[in-house]
Design an enzyme around this catalytic site. Structure first.
Site, PDB file in Angstrom:
ATOM      1  CB  CYS A  45      23.323 -14.787 -19.329  1.00 13.21           C
ATOM      2  SG  CYS A  45      23.998 -15.603 -17.899  1.00 13.21           S
ATOM      3  CE  LYS A  54      22.261 -23.674 -15.601  1.00 15.07           C
ATOM      4  NZ  LYS A  54      22.612 -23.321 -16.976  1.00 15.07           N
ATOM      5  CB  THR A 149      23.378  -7.249 -30.499  1.00 16.15           C
ATOM      6  OG1 THR A 149      24.297  -7.694 -31.516  1.00 16.15           O
ATOM      7  CG2 THR A 149      23.349  -5.732 -30.493  1.00 16.15           C
ATOM      8  N   GLY A 150      24.469 -10.147 -28.771  1.00 15.72           N
ATOM      9  CA  GLY A 150      24.164 -11.519 -28.370  1.00 15.72           C
ATOM     10  C   GLY A 150      23.686 -12.455 -29.460  1.00 15.72           C
ATOM     11  CB  ILE A 189      25.023 -27.631 -22.605  1.00 18.19           C
ATOM     12  CG1 ILE A 189      26.412 -28.287 -22.683  1.00 18.19           C
ATOM     13  CG2 ILE A 189      24.763 -27.093 -21.190  1.00 18.19           C
ATOM     14  CD1 ILE A 189      27.551 -27.421 -22.219  1.00 18.19           C
ATOM     15  N   GLY A 191      19.685 -28.594 -24.252  1.00 17.68           N
ATOM     16  CA  GLY A 191      18.703 -29.665 -24.376  1.00 17.68           C
ATOM     17  C   GLY A 191      18.736 -30.606 -23.182  1.00 17.68           C
ATOM     18  N   GLY A 278      21.005 -25.207 -31.162  1.00 15.34           N
ATOM     19  CA  GLY A 278      22.112 -24.257 -31.133  1.00 15.34           C
ATOM     20  C   GLY A 278      21.607 -22.825 -31.173  1.00 15.34           C
ATOM     21  CG  LEU A 326      30.258 -20.990 -23.029  1.00 15.60           C
ATOM     22  CD1 LEU A 326      31.594 -21.652 -22.766  1.00 15.60           C
ATOM     23  CD2 LEU A 326      29.132 -21.738 -22.314  1.00 15.60           C
ATOM     24  CG  HIS A 451      39.991 -35.982   4.719  1.00 14.77           C
ATOM     25  ND1 HIS A 451      39.656 -36.862   3.709  1.00 14.77           N
ATOM     26  CD2 HIS A 451      39.537 -36.514   5.885  1.00 14.77           C
ATOM     27  CE1 HIS A 451      39.031 -37.897   4.263  1.00 14.77           C
ATOM     28  NE2 HIS A 451      38.946 -37.711   5.572  1.00 14.77           N
TER      29      HIS A 451
END
Ligand code: FAD
Length: 472
Positions: A45, A54, A149-150, A189, A191, A278, A326, A451
């Site tokens: 991540c 990001k 370990t992901g 996502i 890609g 993936g 995630l 608002h």
């Protein structure tokens, strides 16, 4: 370090699952260590995933806005606006470094021992550490072990990755120059986020997807709108298309594709090919057999509903086991696993895990979509509100998209929220809260929203499931 050092809790892997589990375990009073072999904390991540992507998304969006919207917004530019690709990458690297360094500080603050090395099981209580600095291997022992370990990018059979011309998400985040042509296998996502980045800064981008829709898992109506908006930004889509070959020849990549329905073949050329089909669980070098741990047919470590393997003291969390891959899911499990060790109970609500795609507009959803509800035979009502009718979106000249609520037909209980629009990723948190507390759409429609904010569209979409909206 002694030949064998003993801890209460040992975490293998320092990603969002592992580092959070380690901090929580330490906070609960355990003598805790975390083994990480990457040389930096934060896992996929922070190092090669959420955070670097990001950074590139945010800065490329700013550039795109300056180029395409400055004049409309009353900003005059005297001189050329261009991308300094090296600096764009440097800004990304800086964000990564600051955040991974931040976790190291958190480890110190919480007295978590950070072991820089690769861990592999010796038996069900002992893990051998091969330090990354080349020093002698040693063993650590623990009463409880948490494996985190992901995952790694799933390879495409027959396509060889060199991380230069044929790349995974890791290579695409560190290219040396902007490719003139970028082809992407996979309209999920990752890609689409990378497609957006490079398209904004000048690449001709083609997304090749086997399915007939993009955005795996998105509500079908939202996916359609997303594709339309991304196409308007210049992305080319080849849906229902199978890749049969991808080879590097010098500085180009030759790709062969086939229309799934008609079987019609086509050849494409690209400067860079991104394989984004993936991710798969990662357990290489862990020596699972030594601890007798079991993998399922997808390579996921098998656990029960308390994250326990067949050994009660070895738990598994994050991408390497079941559930959506995630970061926030891994983090929640990290907390829950530590709490199970301490208290015998923990909690993650798997029906309430948001997904966000950080393109522009953003796409975010939580709960069930229409297709899933139809499959389950649940009667529902839909309420929608477009951002074109929202005062803040109009003021910001950022009106693409809508908020869509799905509520139980009888009780109005919120079943799913789907947002495509500016700041959808932030807005979805309110949807998650509604689901968690079992709110009805009326609860939301009767909650005063400030608002002018984009969240008024959220309120009016909720209202639209049972009454007329005011502003549309
Ligand atoms: P990981 O983050 O993969 O961490 C596992 C760590 O364990 C790694 O650092 C690895 O080096 C270490 N390790 C493995 N084996 C050993 C061993 N034997 N000894 C020692 N250390 C070991 N998710 C989101 O929620 N939002 C996003 O915006 C998002 N964007 C993404 C963008 C990209 C390009 C990618 C690739 C992923 C993205 N993800 C995103 C997914 C997210 O990165 C993962 O879900 C998350 O990192 C999983 O956390 P984890 O702790 O389970 O594993």
């Amino acid at each position: 370090r002694n030949a064998s050092t003993k801890y209460d809790v040992l975490v293998v892997g320092g990603g969002p699952g592992g580092y959070v589990a380690a901090i929580k375990a330490a906070q609960l009073g355990y003598n805790t260590a975390c083994i990480e072999k990457r040389g930096a904390l934060g896992g996929t991540c922070l190092n090669v995933g959420c955070i670097p992507s990001k950074s590139l998304l945010n800065n490329s969006h700013l550039y795109h806005q300056i180029v395409h919207e400055a004049e409309t917004r009353g900003i005059a530019i005297d001189g050329k606006v261009s991308v300094d690709f090296d600096k764009l990458m440097a800004a990304k690297d800086k964000a990564v470094k600051t955040l991974t360094g931040g976790i190291e500080m958190l480890f110190k603050k919480n007295k978590v021992t950070y072991i820089k090395g690769a861990g592999s099981f010796v038996d069900e209580h002992k893990v051998a550490v091969t330090p990354i600095d080349g020093s002698e291997a040693h063993e650590v022992e623990a009463d409880h072990i948490i494996v985190a370990t992901g995952s790694e990018a799933t390879p495409f059979p027959g396509i060889e990755i060199d991380e230069e011309r044929i790349v995974t998400s890791t290579g695409i985040l560190s290219l040396k120059e902007i490719p003139k042509r970028l082809s992407i296998i996979g309209g999920g996502i990752i890609g689409l986020e990378m497609a957006s980045v490079y398209s904004r800064i000048g690449s001709e981008v083609t997304v090749i997807e086997f399915q007939n829709a993009i955005g795996a898992g998105m509500d079908a109506e939202v996916a359609k709108t997303t594709q339309k908006l991304l196409a308007k930004q210049g992305l080319k889509f080849k849906l229902g298309t199978k890749v049969t070959k991808g080879v590097r020849e010098g500085d180009v990549v030759k790709i062969e594709v086939e229309d799934v329905k008609s079987g019609k073949k086509e050849e494409l050329e690209s400067d860079v090919l991104l394989v984004a089909i993936g991710r798969r669980p990662y357990t290489e070098g862990l020596n699972l057999e030594k601890a007798g741990l079991e993998l399922d047919n997808k390579g996921r470590l098998v656990i029960d509903d308390q994250y326990r393997t067949k050994h009660e003291h070895i738990r598994v969390i994050g991408d390497v086991t079941f559930g959506p891959m995630l970061a926030h899911k891994a983090e929640e499990e990290g907390i829950a696993a530590a709490e199970y060790i301490k208290h015998g109970h923990g909690h993650v609500n798997y029906a309430n895990i948001p997904s966000v795609m950080y393109t522009h507009p953003e796409v975010a959803w939580v709960g069930l979509n229409e297709e899933q509800l139809k499959e389950k035979g649940i009667k529902y009502k839909v309420g929608k509100f477009p951002f074109i009718a929202n005062s803040r979106a109009k003021t910001n000249l950022d009106t693409d998209g809508f908020v869509k609520f799905i509520a139980d037909a009888e009780t109005q209980r919120v079943l799913g929220v789907h947002v495509i629009g500016p700041n959808a990723g932030e807005m979805i948190a309110e949807g998650g809260l509604a689901l968690e507390y079992g709110a009805s759409t009326e609860d939301i429609a009767r909650t005063c929203h400030a608002h002018p904010t984009l969240s008024e569209a959220f309120k009016e979409a909720a209202l639209s499931t049972f009454d007329k909206p005011i502003n549309f």
